[in-house]
Scaffold this motif. Structure first.
Motif, mmCIF file in Angstrom:
data_model
loop_
_atom_site.group_PDB
_atom_site.id
_atom_site.type_symbol
_atom_site.label_atom_id
_atom_site.label_comp_id
_atom_site.label_asym_id
_atom_site.label_seq_id
_atom_site.Cartn_x
_atom_site.Cartn_y
_atom_site.Cartn_z
ATOM 1 N N GLY A 114 0.797 -1.231 0.000
ATOM 2 C CA GLY A 114 0.000 0.000 0.000
ATOM 3 C C GLY A 114 0.822 1.269 0.000
ATOM 4 O O GLY A 114 0.323 2.341 0.382
ATOM 5 N N ILE A 115 2.088 1.195 -0.419
ATOM 6 C CA ILE A 115 2.962 2.363 -0.455
ATOM 7 C C ILE A 115 2.786 3.059 -1.803
ATOM 8 O O ILE A 115 2.961 2.427 -2.850
ATOM 9 C CB ILE A 115 4.429 1.949 -0.239
ATOM 10 N N PRO A 116 2.434 4.342 -1.826
ATOM 11 C CA PRO A 116 2.165 5.028 -3.096
ATOM 12 C C PRO A 116 3.398 5.081 -3.994
ATOM 13 O O PRO A 116 4.512 5.384 -3.544
ATOM 14 C CB PRO A 116 1.746 6.439 -2.659
ATOM 15 N N VAL A 117 3.199 4.795 -5.279
ATOM 16 C CA VAL A 117 4.237 4.925 -6.302
ATOM 17 C C VAL A 117 3.647 5.737 -7.446
ATOM 18 O O VAL A 117 2.430 5.824 -7.596
ATOM 19 C CB VAL A 117 4.719 3.546 -6.815
ATOM 20 N N PRO A 118 4.489 6.360 -8.279
ATOM 21 C CA PRO A 118 3.952 7.092 -9.437
ATOM 22 C C PRO A 118 3.206 6.139 -10.378
ATOM 23 O O PRO A 118 3.466 4.929 -10.397
ATOM 24 C CB PRO A 118 5.219 7.655 -10.104
ATOM 25 N N ARG A 119 2.293 6.675 -11.150
ATOM 26 C CA ARG A 119 1.615 5.850 -12.158
ATOM 27 C C ARG A 119 2.651 5.346 -13.156
ATOM 28 O O ARG A 119 3.464 6.121 -13.671
ATOM 29 C CB ARG A 119 0.553 6.696 -12.883
ATOM 30 N N TYR A 120 2.612 4.046 -13.461
ATOM 31 C CA TYR A 120 3.643 3.464 -14.318
ATOM 32 C C TYR A 120 3.089 2.289 -15.114
ATOM 33 O O TYR A 120 1.997 1.778 -14.844
ATOM 34 C CB TYR A 120 4.835 2.995 -13.480
ATOM 35 N N ALA A 121 3.871 1.847 -16.094
ATOM 36 C CA ALA A 121 3.539 0.661 -16.888
ATOM 37 C C ALA A 121 4.843 -0.024 -17.294
ATOM 38 O O ALA A 121 5.894 0.617 -17.397
ATOM 39 C CB ALA A 121 2.728 1.040 -18.115
ATOM 40 N N LEU A 122 4.763 -1.333 -17.530
ATOM 41 C CA LEU A 122 5.951 -2.133 -17.843
ATOM 42 C C LEU A 122 5.982 -2.513 -19.310
ATOM 43 O O LEU A 122 4.955 -2.903 -19.892
ATOM 44 C CB LEU A 122 5.958 -3.414 -17.004
ATOM 45 N N ASP A 133 3.101 -5.764 -29.532
ATOM 46 C CA ASP A 133 1.831 -5.246 -30.018
ATOM 47 C C ASP A 133 1.119 -4.356 -29.001
ATOM 48 O O ASP A 133 0.208 -3.605 -29.359
ATOM 49 C CB ASP A 133 0.905 -6.394 -30.443
ATOM 50 N N TYR A 134 1.556 -4.412 -27.728
ATOM 51 C CA TYR A 134 0.895 -3.592 -26.713
ATOM 52 C C TYR A 134 1.612 -2.269 -26.461
ATOM 53 O O TYR A 134 1.204 -1.481 -25.616
ATOM 54 C CB TYR A 134 0.766 -4.356 -25.388
ATOM 55 N N PHE A 135 2.691 -2.025 -27.234
ATOM 56 C CA PHE A 135 3.469 -0.803 -27.034
ATOM 57 C C PHE A 135 3.383 0.072 -28.280
ATOM 58 O O PHE A 135 3.702 -0.364 -29.389
ATOM 59 C CB PHE A 135 4.927 -1.140 -26.739
ATOM 60 N N VAL A 136 2.947 1.312 -28.082
ATOM 61 C CA VAL A 136 2.811 2.263 -29.181
ATOM 62 C C VAL A 136 3.560 3.539 -28.820
ATOM 63 O O VAL A 136 3.446 4.037 -27.698
ATOM 64 C CB VAL A 136 1.320 2.604 -29.446
ATOM 65 N N GLU A 137 4.328 4.066 -29.774
ATOM 66 C CA GLU A 137 5.020 5.336 -29.556
ATOM 67 C C GLU A 137 4.609 6.345 -30.609
ATOM 68 O O GLU A 137 4.667 6.066 -31.813
ATOM 69 C CB GLU A 137 6.545 5.150 -29.593
ATOM 70 N N GLN A 147 -2.587 2.206 -21.717
ATOM 71 C CA GLN A 147 -2.345 3.274 -20.739
ATOM 72 C C GLN A 147 -1.391 4.300 -21.363
ATOM 73 O O GLN A 147 -0.260 3.955 -21.734
ATOM 74 C CB GLN A 147 -1.756 2.686 -19.450
ATOM 75 N N ARG A 148 -1.835 5.521 -21.467
ATOM 76 C CA ARG A 148 -1.085 6.542 -22.198
ATOM 77 C C ARG A 148 -0.276 7.423 -21.243
ATOM 78 O O ARG A 148 -0.774 7.867 -20.215
ATOM 79 C CB ARG A 148 -2.038 7.402 -23.025
ATOM 80 N N PHE A 149 0.973 7.673 -21.625
ATOM 81 C CA PHE A 149 1.865 8.549 -20.862
ATOM 82 C C PHE A 149 2.309 9.687 -21.782
ATOM 83 O O PHE A 149 3.066 9.485 -22.734
ATOM 84 C CB PHE A 149 3.091 7.773 -20.360
ATOM 85 N N TRP A 150 1.793 10.888 -21.490
ATOM 86 C CA TRP A 150 2.162 12.051 -22.276
ATOM 87 C C TRP A 150 3.510 12.586 -21.806
ATOM 88 O O TRP A 150 3.850 12.526 -20.634
ATOM 89 C CB TRP A 150 1.101 13.146 -22.129
#
Length: 372
Positions: A114-122, A133-137, A147-150
């Motif tokens: 339950g320790i907060p971390v920044p929003r992230y994806a692997l 196929d799950y990674f788009v740039e 999940q989009r990271f601007w």
């Protein structure tokens, strides 16, 4: 009269890597070990690099308590086998140190507690430059599993020992990429205006960039009931390391909030590392843990050395001699030639204290009214 048996503290660390050994007393480890020894209850046993690297564990020195942690070239599995054979009290558990080598496991562990971390994806690649196929740039964002990271966003290698972290900037700000790295001289980051695309050589974590006002907070625990925090200029600002007249990086003690103290306690417990350092991001009134470094000591702080020695003493006595008093003497043994000061207790700015965690009172300000 029978001589009182001392508790043997084994120091099983790579002396050349961490500058710790009987001949190096100015480093944080040497300072703290000297203080522990001055209590008269402990015998410090240095294993030495030759024994660690070349001798079988059956010939390693016997000890009641063990200080052991991974560094470059350190045989962690060998130390684990020794601990299983001799069963000493471990300041930092060895098995859990494997988690620190993989940032994916670090984040997974943090979230499970339950320790907060920044929003992230692997983004996991089995081989370099593997198309997924799950990674788009696109020009101003990456998308992972929808999940989009601007931009700006952060790109971290999954390997904990790889410290080349990148920040990518949007085209509206001119684009480019800033590379963060461990201090080299007076530099800790470098901007590359020509770089627009993310790396594809390996597996990475993509993370939301969190504006922190130009400061990073480093937190250091000594057991789950003590935490000290310091702020430094973030390498994201301009990459120039601020140094004092002695050439040391400028850091300032900071106060942790009750919530941050609880986070420090949880990090210590989650990874079972009594002495532990981690990075804290403060953003828009909230705090997040973005990296866990494992064994870390504060540098150039004699007050911290005093505190750490007292906390470690209590840990060792609780584990191996609970019948002995753990009360801190009014004058610490290494200060017997100095007059006692009211500030010699464990409470101080930026730190937690021995006792009920989070319940310590701390001095936040002094207000003086002067009349003429």
């Amino acid at each position: 009269m029978k001589k009182k048996k001392k508790i043997r503290i084994g120091v099983c660390v790579m002396e050349k890597k961490v500058k710790c050994g009987p001949e190096v007393s100015s480093a944080p480890m040497g300072q703290i070990l000297e203080r522990l020894q001055s209590f008269g209850e402990f015998e410090i046993v240095h294993f030495g690099d030759k024994a660690i690297l070349e001798e079988p564990i059956e010939r390693w020195p016997l000890c009641d308590c063990l200080i052991a942690f991974h560094s470059s070239g350190y045989p962690l599995e060998k130390a684990e086998a020794y601990a299983a054979l001799r069963k000493p009290f471990l300041v930092n558990e060895l098995e859990h140190q494997h988690l620190l080598h993989d940032r994916r496991k670090v984040y997974e562990r943090l979230e499970s507690y339950g320790i907060p971390v920044p929003r992230y994806a692997l983004v996991n690649r089995e081989k370099p430059y593997q198309e997924l196929d799950y990674f788009v740039e696109e020009e101003d964002f990456v998308e992972v599993h929808g999940q989009r990271f601007w931009k700006p966003f952060v790109e971290k290698p999954v390997h904990g020992d790889d410290h080349r972290i990148m920040i990518y900037y949007p085209s509206s700000a001119g684009g480019g990429m800033k590379e963060l790295f461990r201090k080299v001289g007076n530099r800790s980051s470098e901007f590359h205006p020509e770089v627009r695309r993310v790396r594809r050589e390996s597996s990475y974590i993509y993370e939301e960039f969190m504006p922190t006002g130009g400061t990073d907070v480093k937190v250091y625990t000594v057991g789950p009931k003590y935490a000290h925090a310091e702020a430094r200029k973030s390498p994201v600002v301009d990459g120039v390391v601020m140094r004092n007249t002695d050439g040391k990086e400028v850091r300032y003690p900071v106060l942790l909030t009750p919530n941050e103290k609880q986070m420090a306690r949880e990090v210590c417990i989650a990874f079972r590392q009594g002495v532990c350092g981690f990075d804290l991001l403060r953003c828009e009134g909230r705090s997040y843990v973005c990296d866990v470094n494992g064994w870390s000591f504060v540098k150039n702080s004699y007050k911290y050395y005093d505190d750490a020695a007292c906390v470690l003493r209590k840990m060792f006595l609780d584990a191996k001699a609970p019948h002995l008093s753990t009360a801190i003497p009014p004058i610490l043994p290494w200060k017997v030639s100095e007059p006692a000061q009211p500030s010699e207790g464990l409470t101080r700015q930026g730190s937690g204290i021995i006792g009920s965690f989070g319940q310590a009172e701390e001095l936040r300000c002094v207000i003086a009214i002067v009349r003429q």
